[in-house]
Scaffold this active site. Structure first.
Site, PDB file in Angstrom:
ATOM      1  N   LYS A 205      13.061  18.506  -4.627  1.00 53.97           N
ATOM      2  CA  LYS A 205      12.733  19.049  -3.302  1.00 53.97           C
ATOM      3  C   LYS A 205      13.775  18.606  -2.275  1.00 53.97           C
ATOM      4  CE  LYS A 205      10.306  16.777  -0.489  1.00 53.97           C
ATOM      5  NZ  LYS A 205       9.291  16.014   0.279  1.00 53.97           N
ATOM      6  N   SER A 206      14.106  17.323  -2.295  1.00 58.56           N
ATOM      7  CA  SER A 206      15.032  16.786  -1.305  1.00 58.56           C
ATOM      8  C   SER A 206      16.386  17.465  -1.393  1.00 58.56           C
ATOM      9  CB  SER A 206      15.209  15.276  -1.518  1.00 58.56           C
ATOM     10  OG  SER A 206      13.975  14.624  -1.407  1.00 58.56           O
TER      11      SER A 206
ATOM     12  N   ARG B   1      18.144  20.241   1.328  1.00 57.30           N
ATOM     13  CA  ARG B   1      19.471  19.897   1.859  1.00 57.30           C
ATOM     14  C   ARG B   1      20.482  20.997   1.528  1.00 57.30           C
ATOM     15  NH1 ARG B   1      16.770  15.343   1.560  1.00 57.30           N
ATOM     16  NH2 ARG B   1      17.398  13.455   2.714  1.00 57.30           N
TER      17      ARG B   1
ATOM     18  N   GLY C 208       8.515  17.803   5.835  1.00 57.45           N
ATOM     19  CA  GLY C 208       9.243  16.941   6.753  1.00 57.45           C
ATOM     20  C   GLY C 208      10.718  17.272   6.802  1.00 57.45           C
TER      21      GLY C 208
ATOM     22  N   ARG D 278       3.131  13.933  12.240  1.00 54.81           N
ATOM     23  CA  ARG D 278       4.236  13.087  11.773  1.00 54.81           C
ATOM     24  C   ARG D 278       5.282  12.913  12.878  1.00 54.81           C
ATOM     25  NH1 ARG D 278       5.967  14.899   5.821  1.00 54.81           N
ATOM     26  NH2 ARG D 278       7.191  12.989   6.023  1.00 54.81           N
TER      27      ARG D 278
ATOM     28  N   GLN E 101      14.941  10.763   7.639  1.00 52.80           N
ATOM     29  CA  GLN E 101      15.216  12.199   7.760  1.00 52.80           C
ATOM     30  C   GLN E 101      15.851  12.542   9.097  1.00 52.80           C
ATOM     31  OE1 GLN E 101      11.580  14.285   6.905  1.00 52.80           O
ATOM     32  NE2 GLN E 101      11.699  13.879   4.706  1.00 52.80           N
TER      33      GLN E 101
ATOM     34  N   ASP F  70       8.439   6.590  -2.477  1.00 50.89           N
ATOM     35  CA  ASP F  70       7.633   7.704  -2.985  1.00 50.89           C
ATOM     36  C   ASP F  70       6.913   7.313  -4.269  1.00 50.89           C
ATOM     37  OD1 ASP F  70       8.116   9.498  -0.976  1.00 50.89           O
ATOM     38  OD2 ASP F  70       9.649  10.636  -2.045  1.00 50.89           O
TER      39      ASP F  70
ATOM     40  N   ARG G  97       1.489  13.389  -3.478  1.00 53.38           N
ATOM     41  CA  ARG G  97       1.792  12.222  -4.313  1.00 53.38           C
ATOM     42  C   ARG G  97       0.535  11.421  -4.670  1.00 53.38           C
ATOM     43  NH1 ARG G  97       6.627  12.963  -5.503  1.00 53.38           N
ATOM     44  NH2 ARG G  97       8.200  13.620  -3.985  1.00 53.38           N
TER      45      ARG G  97
ATOM     46  N   LYS H   1       2.848  21.286  -2.815  1.00 48.86           N
ATOM     47  CA  LYS H   1       3.904  20.940  -1.849  1.00 48.86           C
ATOM     48  C   LYS H   1       5.235  20.739  -2.552  1.00 48.86           C
ATOM     49  CE  LYS H   1       5.044  17.323   1.533  1.00 48.86           C
ATOM     50  NZ  LYS H   1       5.514  18.150   2.653  1.00 48.86           N
TER      51      LYS H   1
END
Length: 432
Positions: free
Chosen positions: A24-25, A29, A97, A125, A178, A321, A393, A418
């Site tokens: 995902k990260s 990006r 996020g 958040r 982030q 995480d 998670r 998600k």
């Protein structure tokens, strides 16, 4: 009756070869960099989940030409060298996020007026440190509900920064790295260059290092002297092809299952060459007694016979995480498991420290909660319905406890969409 997933208790060690979705990260990006490049970029191995779909939908809402092939996990984005195709519009980032922080930064530097909306979860958040920095650059940000939080209306600076001197900023990243990744990723939009001085005690992190490496792979240089990140004014992203690594965060659940059952798990294409920080969790399993090796398919974890892990004290700041993953298997260790330096996870999808302590208690396991740590004592979990707090998670991690405990159910299991839509289907298939 609420939707629940009944975990299948396993009575023998696992022997699993698993394929997990893309990171995902790295997906989000790569999508941002592709949108800012000058030309067409093809992304392969893309993750399709709630978070990435919201990111893709946001780019489409902003007028970018995006071609999507879900079956082949390929996305093509036509970038406009830092320009946004439209000068007004609204995007919805859901609970992502990365989308919230990255796209807010991009729109603040663009020409036009935009609204960024989000899910109720994302509205809670933190965003203020990013808003403050973007306003110091000249963006006008109006909070539409609660001050310092999404949703917001943004009037972008559209290149109004002085063209002859480097833009110098100060940033606190104690609440989220982030914020820094967002500014680094959009730095090619700042044509005179960008220098970011980090004012918090925390200066670096695994996700920041991913951002730097991915930027450099696409042709944008980042210098870091221990306090300041500097991106020179001639930075730009080179269009081309980018392959997304498998999601090491997702892989860790299957590696933990091997540790828990005394079995074996291999996750395809997860290697030590991957740039994701959660590789540290695999090494942690080694410290707890597992045997770690590489195979042609990917890294292999072989659990201890009987799944009897060693107790451990670990600083998980840089791979937090996996704090929930470790917490879910900790009751089966032969000693106390203490997870330290994770205070920032209280500000993520849920208050994750409190969620860990609450759900372990529900399972009959003693857990001491501290502001930035948890201590978990050995014990035999009991049957219970684990609450997930709309946190992917929590759902995925605590399913692991049920592999060794009869009668564990996961409430609202599809919150895992998600990042990993098919997680419980994969778990069902593997547990047959």
């Amino acid at each position: 009756m609420e939707n629940r997933y009944k975990v299948h208790k396993l009575n023998k060690p696992i022997d699993w070869l698993v394929e997990v979705p893309g990171s995902k990260s790295m997906t989000n990006r790569a999508l941002l960099m592709a949108a800012l490049a000058d030309g067409t970029t093809t992304l392969k191995g893309v993750l399709f989940s709630d978070d990435s779909r919201n990111f893709l939908g946001s780019l489409q809402s902003l007028g970018f030409k995006v071609d999507i092939d879900v079956r082949e996990k390929v996305v093509t984005v036509v970038g406009l060298n830092g320009r946004i195709p439209v000068n007004e519009g609204e995007i919805y980032v859901g609970s992502a996020g990365t989308a919230a922080r990255f796209l807010t930064a991009m729109l603040a530097l663009a020409e036009g007026t935009f609204v960024v909306n989000a899910s109720e979860q994302m509205k809670k958040r933190p965003m203020k440190p990013l808003f403050d920095v973007l306003e110091s650059m000249g963006a006008e940000i109006t909070c539409l509900e609660q001050e310092g939080f999404l949703p917001v209306k943004i009037k972008g600076i559209g290149g109004r920064l002085p063209a002859d001197e480097m833009c110098c900023l100060k940033l606190d990243i104690s609440k989220s790295t982030q914020f820094l990744s967002a500014l680094m990723l959009v730095s090619p939009m700042v044509k005179q260059g960008l220098r970011i001085e980090i004012t918090s005690e925390r200066k670096d992190g695994s996700y920041i290092r991913i951002t730097r490496k991915m930027m450099e792979q696409l042709g944008a240089r980042v210098d870091f002297d221990g306090t300041c990140y500097t991106m020179c004014g001639d930075n730009s992203y080179t269009p081309g092809c980018c392959r997304i690594e498998p999601d090491v965060s997702a892989a860790c659940y299957f590696y933990a299952a091997a540790a828990l059952t005394g079995g074996r798990a291999v996750v395809k294409n997860v290697t030590w060459a991957c740039m994701q920080g959660d590789l540290k969790f695999i090494r942690l399993l080694g410290e707890m007694g597992c045997k770690i090796s590489e195979t042609p398919d990917g890294i292999e974890v072989q659990g201890v016979p009987g799944g009897k892990l060693k107790g451990i004290t670990v600083d998980m700041k840089d791979f937090s995480d996996q704090a929930m993953t470790l917490a879910a298997i900790a009751p089966f260790a032969d000693g106390v498991v203490r997870i330290e330096n994770i205070g920032h996870i209280r500000l993520q999808e849920s208050d994750r420290i409190h969620a860990i302590a609450t759900e372990l208690s529900r399972l009959g396991v003693r857990c001491d909660e501290e502001p930035d740590a948890v201590t978990i004592y050995p014990g035999e979990p009991k049957a219970a319905v684990v609450h997930t707090y709309d946190d992917h998670r929590m759902a995925m991690a605590f399913a692991l406890t049920g592999l060794r405990t009869e009668g564990v159910e996961i409430a609202d299991p599809m919150c895992c969409a998600k990042t990993f839509e098919t997680y419980f289907a994969v778990l069902d298939r593997l547990c047959q």
